[in-house]
Design an enzyme around this catalytic site. Structure first.
Site, PDB file in Angstrom:
ATOM      1  N   THR A 224       0.855  -1.188   0.000  1.00  0.00           N
ATOM      2  CA  THR A 224       0.000   0.000   0.000  1.00  0.00           C
ATOM      3  C   THR A 224       0.884   1.228   0.000  1.00  0.00           C
ATOM      4  O   THR A 224       1.959   1.206   0.599  1.00  0.00           O
ATOM      5  CB  THR A 224      -0.859   0.050   1.293  1.00  0.00           C
ATOM      6  OG1 THR A 224      -1.593  -1.151   1.417  1.00  0.00           O
ATOM      7  CG2 THR A 224      -1.815   1.229   1.300  1.00  0.00           C
ATOM      8  N   ARG A 252     -11.845  -9.611  -1.975  1.00  0.00           N
ATOM      9  CA  ARG A 252     -11.524  -9.059  -0.651  1.00  0.00           C
ATOM     10  C   ARG A 252     -11.144  -7.576  -0.797  1.00  0.00           C
ATOM     11  O   ARG A 252     -10.316  -7.206  -1.614  1.00  0.00           O
ATOM     12  CB  ARG A 252     -10.371  -9.841  -0.036  1.00  0.00           C
ATOM     13  CG  ARG A 252      -9.888  -9.324   1.337  1.00  0.00           C
ATOM     14  CD  ARG A 252      -8.696  -8.401   1.216  1.00  0.00           C
ATOM     15  NE  ARG A 252      -8.118  -8.053   2.514  1.00  0.00           N
ATOM     16  CZ  ARG A 252      -7.213  -7.104   2.687  1.00  0.00           C
ATOM     17  NH1 ARG A 252      -6.765  -6.402   1.672  1.00  0.00           N
ATOM     18  NH2 ARG A 252      -6.741  -6.842   3.884  1.00  0.00           N
ATOM     19  N   VAL A 253     -11.779  -6.738   0.012  1.00  0.00           N
ATOM     20  CA  VAL A 253     -11.422  -5.319   0.052  1.00  0.00           C
ATOM     21  C   VAL A 253     -10.881  -5.026   1.442  1.00  0.00           C
ATOM     22  O   VAL A 253     -11.499  -5.398   2.445  1.00  0.00           O
ATOM     23  CB  VAL A 253     -12.651  -4.428  -0.244  1.00  0.00           C
ATOM     24  CG1 VAL A 253     -12.294  -2.955  -0.083  1.00  0.00           C
ATOM     25  CG2 VAL A 253     -13.172  -4.698  -1.658  1.00  0.00           C
ATOM     26  N   GLY A 254      -9.732  -4.378   1.493  1.00  0.00           N
ATOM     27  CA  GLY A 254      -9.138  -4.031   2.785  1.00  0.00           C
ATOM     28  C   GLY A 254      -9.579  -2.657   3.237  1.00  0.00           C
ATOM     29  O   GLY A 254     -10.684  -2.194   2.930  1.00  0.00           O
ATOM     30  N   ASP A 255      -8.692  -2.006   3.963  1.00  0.00           N
ATOM     31  CA  ASP A 255      -9.031  -0.698   4.536  1.00  0.00           C
ATOM     32  C   ASP A 255      -8.833   0.462   3.574  1.00  0.00           C
ATOM     33  O   ASP A 255      -9.411   1.538   3.768  1.00  0.00           O
ATOM     34  CB  ASP A 255      -8.176  -0.463   5.786  1.00  0.00           C
ATOM     35  CG  ASP A 255      -6.676  -0.542   5.495  1.00  0.00           C
ATOM     36  OD1 ASP A 255      -6.264  -1.296   4.584  1.00  0.00           O
ATOM     37  OD2 ASP A 255      -5.909   0.150   6.188  1.00  0.00           O
ATOM     38  N   THR A 275      -0.857   1.667   6.434  1.00  0.00           N
ATOM     39  CA  THR A 275      -0.524   0.455   5.686  1.00  0.00           C
ATOM     40  C   THR A 275      -0.511  -0.700   6.687  1.00  0.00           C
ATOM     41  O   THR A 275      -0.478  -0.491   7.896  1.00  0.00           O
ATOM     42  CB  THR A 275       0.850   0.545   5.004  1.00  0.00           C
ATOM     43  OG1 THR A 275       1.856   0.633   6.018  1.00  0.00           O
ATOM     44  CG2 THR A 275       0.964   1.750   4.093  1.00  0.00           C
ATOM     45  N   GLY A 276      -0.509  -1.910   6.166  1.00  0.00           N
ATOM     46  CA  GLY A 276      -0.499  -3.077   7.044  1.00  0.00           C
ATOM     47  C   GLY A 276      -1.819  -3.824   6.976  1.00  0.00           C
ATOM     48  O   GLY A 276      -2.590  -3.660   6.022  1.00  0.00           O
ATOM     49  N   ARG A 277      -2.089  -4.635   7.995  1.00  0.00           N
ATOM     50  CA  ARG A 277      -3.263  -5.503   7.970  1.00  0.00           C
ATOM     51  C   ARG A 277      -4.557  -4.677   7.983  1.00  0.00           C
ATOM     52  O   ARG A 277      -4.978  -4.133   9.008  1.00  0.00           O
ATOM     53  CB  ARG A 277      -3.224  -6.455   9.168  1.00  0.00           C
ATOM     54  CG  ARG A 277      -4.367  -7.421   9.213  1.00  0.00           C
ATOM     55  CD  ARG A 277      -4.282  -8.345  10.432  1.00  0.00           C
ATOM     56  NE  ARG A 277      -5.601  -8.779  10.835  1.00  0.00           N
ATOM     57  CZ  ARG A 277      -6.317  -9.742  10.245  1.00  0.00           C
ATOM     58  NH1 ARG A 277      -5.821 -10.394   9.225  1.00  0.00           N
ATOM     59  NH2 ARG A 277      -7.520 -10.037  10.676  1.00  0.00           N
ATOM     60  N   GLY A 278      -5.194  -4.596   6.821  1.00  0.00           N
ATOM     61  CA  GLY A 278      -6.348  -3.724   6.662  1.00  0.00           C
ATOM     62  C   GLY A 278      -7.513  -4.083   7.552  1.00  0.00           C
ATOM     63  O   GLY A 278      -8.253  -3.197   8.005  1.00  0.00           O
TER      64      GLY A 278
HETATM   65  N1  GLY Z   1      -3.731  -2.126   4.125  1.00  0.00           N
HETATM   66  C1  GLY Z   1      -3.965  -2.717   2.888  1.00  0.00           C
HETATM   67  C2  GLY Z   1      -4.901  -3.818   2.934  1.00  0.00           C
HETATM   68  O1  GLY Z   1      -5.032  -4.489   3.948  1.00  0.00           O
HETATM   69  O2  GLY Z   1      -5.545  -4.048   1.940  1.00  0.00           O
END
Ligand code: GLY
Length: 378
Positions: A224, A252-255, A275-278
């Site tokens: 990201t 899948r859609v993240g943040d 950035t990171g685990r959305g």
């Molecule tokens: N932060 C990016 C995602 O998890 O998609």
């Protein structure tokens, strides 16, 4: 009467020729700053500027604040060697590059986003088109792609590069070595056998094993770029663009596409992005939380630490915890306030340990300030 645009232009000129201008023209509301994650510093797509340098040049030369930031993130979006963003990004589980992006214009108090869009190298610009050309905020999937085509974007069949496809093939081999064979005979890897069978997530573990083996930058696995900026007139904007989690379940859609999660801007208060685990930011609306902390008067670093503590507190599932009982993933925040103060913070100083900054002193890559010691996998 001096318009803001003229004022900013005058200010930019004033920086070079201050003695010749009346004080009223050189007084500034804020010191201009652009902040981003490390990909905003590391990638130039063969040119002379990285994302934060390009964005900073724009905001100090009177370009619209959001246009300048998007021109910045277009650099890693188009760079085929940055395989977490835009063209050449790591694809989903079916080998298709699906992208998410959002942007927010502080002075206009408008925002736009796209999610799971395929075929367009610069989803940040499509997000801006949603903001400018529609009454809506978010378009998704095939319809987002058709919208992009309708308003003039080039739509391609496949955004993979030979490198992103090669890495996807390697992931397929690690997940399903019985069926996907390595022509060189070297690609077979055993699945993670240090964990009990019921805890295994072979697809995620295969992806993380590629990070551990140095085939994928950790930053690209959740790849990201978030970029925020403040102009000399004190106007703010932000943009986030990503291919999301490598090898994700299609759709899948993240943040990154979701306002308040992967990015938020309030022109009276500040800008924040991640950035990171959305999923962690979706559960905690972290960027919005940070803006509200700034509104209460907290400094950027303290606001970011509050969001990280919230993520830690709300991470309770065993599969998301390491041996220390702490989150087994990383999240990073890039924060600017209305005074032009900034912070880059993360759950851990691990993997990508720096962020990108550009001020009148030039661009730099300072260290992120971590909430927790060690690394996610410790
Ligand atoms: N932060 C990016 C995602 O998890 O998609």
């Amino acid at each position: 009467m001096v318009s803001r645009r003229d004022f900013v232009r005058s200010t930019a000129v004033g920086l070079a020729a201050a003695p010749a201008l009346p004080n009223i023209l050189i007084r500034r509301a804020a010191r201009p700053v652009v902040i981003a994650d490390y990909s905003g510093y590391a990638f130039k797509n063969g040119g002379s500027e990285n994302a934060v340098e390009r964005a900073f040049r724009g905001i100090t030369q009177g370009e619209d604040v959001l246009d300048a930031l998007i021109a910045g993130v277009n650099i890693p979006e188009l760079d085929p060697t940055e395989n977490g963003i835009g063209y050449g990004a790591l694809p989903n589980a079916y080998g298709v590059v699906q992208l998410d992006a959002s942007c927010m214009h502080g002075p206009k108090r408008r925002a736009g986003a796209v999610a799971s869009i395929e075929g367009v190298r610069t989803p940040s610009l499509v997000a801006k088109a949603v903001m400018e050309l529609t009454d809506h905020h978010l378009l998704v999937g095939r319809d987002a792609r058709d919208f992009a085509r309708d308003v003039g974007f080039t739509v391609e069949d496949d955004l993979n590069t030979p490198d992103s496809r090669r890495l996807w093939m390697e992931w397929r081999r690690r997940v399903d070595p019985e069926h996907w064979l390595d022509p060189n005979g070297a690609g077979r890897r055993r699945r993670d056998e240090n964990r009990p069978a019921h805890e295994r997530d072979p697809e995620l573990l295969a992806g993380l094993s590629m990070v551990r083996d140095g085939l994928i930058r950790e930053g690209s696995f959740w790849g990201t770029i978030n970029c925020s900026g403040i102009t000399p007139a004190g106007d703010l904007a932000g943009v986030t663009t990503t291919s999301g989690l490598a090898w994700k379940i299609p759709g899948r859609v993240g943040d990154s596409a979701i306002l308040g999660a992967g990015m938020y801007v309030d022109n009276d208060v500040g800008a924040a992005g991640s950035t990171g685990r959305g999923e962690a930011n979706l559960y905690n609306l972290s960027s919005y939380l940070i803006i509200e902390e700034l509104r209460r008067g907290r400094a950027p670093k303290d606001a970011g630490m509050e969001a990280l503590r919230r993520i830690q507190k709300n991470t309770v599932e065993r599969r998301l915890l390491n041996a220390r009982g702490l989150p087994n993933f990383n999240v990073r925040f890039f924060i600017l306030d209305k005074q032009g103060r900034w912070a880059g913070v993360s759950l851990y100083r691990a993997g990508e340990t720096k962020y990108a900054l550009c001020t009148e002193q030039g661009s730099s890559a300072p260290d992120l300030e971590p909430l927790l010691p060690g690394a996610p996998e410790d």
